[in-house]
Design a protein around this motif. Structure first.
Motif, short mmCIF file in Angstrom:
data_model
loop_
_atom_site.label_atom_id
_atom_site.label_comp_id
_atom_site.label_asym_id
_atom_site.label_seq_id
_atom_site.Cartn_x
_atom_site.Cartn_y
_atom_site.Cartn_z
N LYS B 25 0.84 -1.19 0.00
CA LYS B 25 0.00 0.00 0.00
C LYS B 25 0.88 1.25 0.00
O LYS B 25 1.83 1.36 0.76
CB LYS B 25 -0.88 0.03 1.26
CG LYS B 25 -1.97 -1.04 1.26
CD LYS B 25 -2.71 -1.02 2.57
CE LYS B 25 -1.80 -1.37 3.70
NZ LYS B 25 -2.36 -1.73 4.94
N GLU B 26 0.54 2.18 -0.87
CA GLU B 26 1.29 3.43 -0.86
C GLU B 26 0.34 4.53 -0.44
O GLU B 26 -0.59 4.88 -1.17
CB GLU B 26 1.87 3.74 -2.22
CG GLU B 26 2.83 4.90 -2.19
CD GLU B 26 2.97 5.60 -3.53
OE1 GLU B 26 3.62 6.65 -3.56
OE2 GLU B 26 2.38 5.11 -4.51
N ALA B 27 0.54 5.06 0.75
CA ALA B 27 -0.32 6.13 1.21
C ALA B 27 0.26 7.47 0.75
O ALA B 27 1.46 7.64 0.68
CB ALA B 27 -0.40 6.10 2.73
N LYS B 28 -0.62 8.39 0.40
CA LYS B 28 -0.16 9.72 0.03
C LYS B 28 0.27 10.46 1.30
O LYS B 28 -0.48 10.49 2.27
CB LYS B 28 -1.26 10.50 -0.68
CG LYS B 28 -1.52 10.00 -2.09
CD LYS B 28 -2.54 10.89 -2.78
CE LYS B 28 -2.77 10.39 -4.21
NZ LYS B 28 -3.79 11.18 -4.89
N TYR B 39 3.78 22.75 2.40
CA TYR B 39 3.64 21.30 2.45
C TYR B 39 3.81 20.76 1.03
O TYR B 39 3.30 21.36 0.07
CB TYR B 39 2.26 20.90 2.97
CG TYR B 39 2.17 20.97 4.48
CD1 TYR B 39 2.66 19.91 5.24
CD2 TYR B 39 1.62 22.07 5.11
CE1 TYR B 39 2.58 19.98 6.62
CE2 TYR B 39 1.55 22.15 6.49
CZ TYR B 39 2.04 21.09 7.25
OH TYR B 39 1.98 21.14 8.60
N GLY B 40 4.49 19.62 0.89
CA GLY B 40 4.69 19.03 -0.44
C GLY B 40 4.44 17.54 -0.40
O GLY B 40 4.66 16.89 0.63
N ARG B 41 3.97 17.01 -1.50
CA ARG B 41 3.73 15.58 -1.61
C ARG B 41 5.08 14.86 -1.57
O ARG B 41 6.02 15.25 -2.26
CB ARG B 41 3.02 15.27 -2.94
CG ARG B 41 2.98 13.80 -3.31
CD ARG B 41 1.84 13.09 -2.61
NE ARG B 41 2.01 11.64 -2.69
CZ ARG B 41 1.65 10.88 -3.71
NH1 ARG B 41 1.11 11.43 -4.76
NH2 ARG B 41 1.84 9.57 -3.69
N VAL B 42 5.17 13.80 -0.79
CA VAL B 42 6.38 12.99 -0.75
C VAL B 42 6.45 12.22 -2.06
O VAL B 42 5.55 11.44 -2.38
CB VAL B 42 6.34 12.02 0.44
CG1 VAL B 42 7.52 11.07 0.38
CG2 VAL B 42 6.33 12.78 1.74
#
Lengths: 374, 105
Positions: B25-28, B39-42
């Motif tokens: 599972k890849e959580a955002k 804030y930035g998306r990993v």
């Protein structure tokens, strides 16, 4: 030179994964032990001799390019020339390179030299050696790559700054990561303080004018599995000038890793039996391979036979220019086309790996196939 | 051609093995390392590769004393690492590694 169809080991995936080889299957099979190539000792000695001879000629060619200031033919930016010339004049240490040969058992011709960021090192050095021990324990293999890597790192110790040696590659690419960690492993066995950092984690300290690690320690010795033509064109590229860091491979390898070296080699050594006539334009060739001076994994190559294109690959390379090399078609073994990758490590021939394709152009879908000496 | 049939690998097997334990599972995840940054998306698939996000402190020495300026992680976007904090020090990152994702040649 023979192609042999054989049975893979029953649990070959598990066996190769146990030694750290996790990218054996990509979109298709990459490590293919359902076949192997066998060579006579005479054939291996020819490959070894050609590798040694061509390495000597390459060094002469680098000196020629530097003396004649031919950098524009290589699309090397002028501002980076002092870095290249300093690394050459300082005898900055190099560790390895891979010559790609077209070889059918008798005739051997150089197709290109991967001098800066050659891959398939771990497969050639370790994976096929373990395969040999399992499948043909009595046979031999043209392979002393591991020993030569450890020995070469030991030898290079005195040429490095007395500081840790950082190994660096791109993030999230297991093939590059494995190759880099394997080289780091060899350096560790040679007694070096070998550390790892992703290339995008490398920092630049503008006050000290040095590259730094994640703890802001200056990185004085850096091995990078990352080509110079990318480094120099990125935001930190200009910082290479003025930094004390010793880069491996050294920047003079930028000359050898560029296909523009092929017409230079032909110009200097037209009698060399291992070289193909190669030019910066089509000249008098009616059958030729047109290759970008900078390209990777068989991209943007066009093969022309009697003026007709017989094979072509697409890609994003070519804006820097092309070279035209007399066509030398890889030998056909039941519609499989092997290219020999012969390694030079620490200035000596060290072994070979074979990549097999279903096309004349060896691309990123080629399979790595083990070999043995009969 | 080899000196022996036994080839020793010190680091590699364990390191690569750690990479192969994939997270299904890849959580955002969105985060920032500097309270004055966005804030930035990993973007880094580090979790899937079996690694954790690592934040390292940034700081500067001034007249012999150390002042913490923030944190840095290579696993989050540059804009999430650099805010308006004027004590960020003189180190920048991300200046290499943008040309491609794979080197192979």
């Amino acid at each position: 030179m023979q192609r042999n169809v054989i049975s893979p080991r029953k649990d070959w995936q598990k066996k190769v994964e146990e030694i750290g080889f996790e990218f054996h299957t990509l979109e298709e099979t990459y490590w293919d032990e359902s076949v192997c190539y066998s060579f006579s000792m005479d054939e291996v000695e020819l490959i070894e001799k050609a590798t040694s001879d061509l390495w000597d000629k390459c060094l002469e060619a680098v000196q020629y390019v530097i003396d004649q200031k031919l950098y524009s033919k290589f699309h090397i930016p002028e501002w980076f020339v002092p870095h290249i010339e300093k690394s050459w004049n300082d005898d900055a240490p190099a560790i390895y390179g891979r010559f790609d040969f077209c070889f059918d058992g008798t005739s051997l011709k150089l197709l290109e030299f991967n001098a800066d960021t050659p891959t398939s090192l771990f497969e050639g050095s370790i994976v096929q050696w373990y395969w040999l021990q399992d499948v043909y324990p009595e046979a031999d293999q043209f392979n002393s790559m591991h020993e030569k890597l450890v020995d070469t790192w030991k030898y290079l110790t005195e040429f490095l700054h007395p500081a840790p040696l950082y190994f660096s590659c791109v993030r999230d690419m297991l093939e590059d990561y494995t190759t880099t960690q394997y080289l780091r492993d060899c350096a560790t066995q040679a007694g070096l303080d070998a550390r790892f950092i992703y290339v995008d984690d490398i920092g630049y300290d503008s006050s000290r004018k040095e590259f730094v690690d994640l703890d802001e320690n200056v990185m004085l010795n850096i091995f990078k599995l990352y080509p110079y033509e990318w480094l120099v064109n990125e935001p930190f590229g200009a910082n290479l000038i003025g930094s004390e860091s010793l880069w491996i491979e050294p920047s003079w390898k930028m000359i050898l890793s560029n296909k523009a070296i092929l017409p230079i080699l032909w110009q200097l050594f037209p009698d060399c039996p291992y070289l193909l006539p190669t030019y910066f334009d089509q000249y008098n060739l009616i059958s030729y391979a047109k290759k970008p001076i900078l390209s990777r994994e068989g991209a943007n190559i066009e093969l022309v036979r009697n003026y007709y294109t017989v094979e072509q690959t697409d890609g994003e390379y070519g804006e820097e220019g092309f070279i035209y090399q007399q066509l030398c078609e890889l030998p056909n073994f039941d519609s499989n086309y092997p290219v020999i990758g012969s390694w030079i490590i620490g200035q000596e021939p060290a072994g070979m790996g074979i990549r097999e394709s279903r096309n004349l152009i060896t691309d990123n879908k080629s399979r790595f196939v083990p070999h043995l000496i009969e | 051609m080899k000196k022996s049939s036994y080839v020793k690998l010190v680091l590699l097997t364990a390191v690569i093995s750690a990479c192969s334990h994939k997270d299904p599972k890849e959580a955002k995840v969105y985060m920032r390392s500097d309270s004055t940054a966005n804030y930035g998306r990993v973007y880094h698939a580090g979790a899937a590769m079996g690694f954790f996000y690592v934040f390292r402190p940034y700081g500067i020495y001034n007249n012999g004393s150390y002042r913490r300026a923030g944190y840095f992680s290579g696993s989050i976007p540059e804009r999430a690492n650099y805010g308006t904090n004027s004590f960020k020090g003189t180190v920048s990152r991300g200046g290499f590694g943008s040309s491609s994702f794979h080197v192979g040649s």
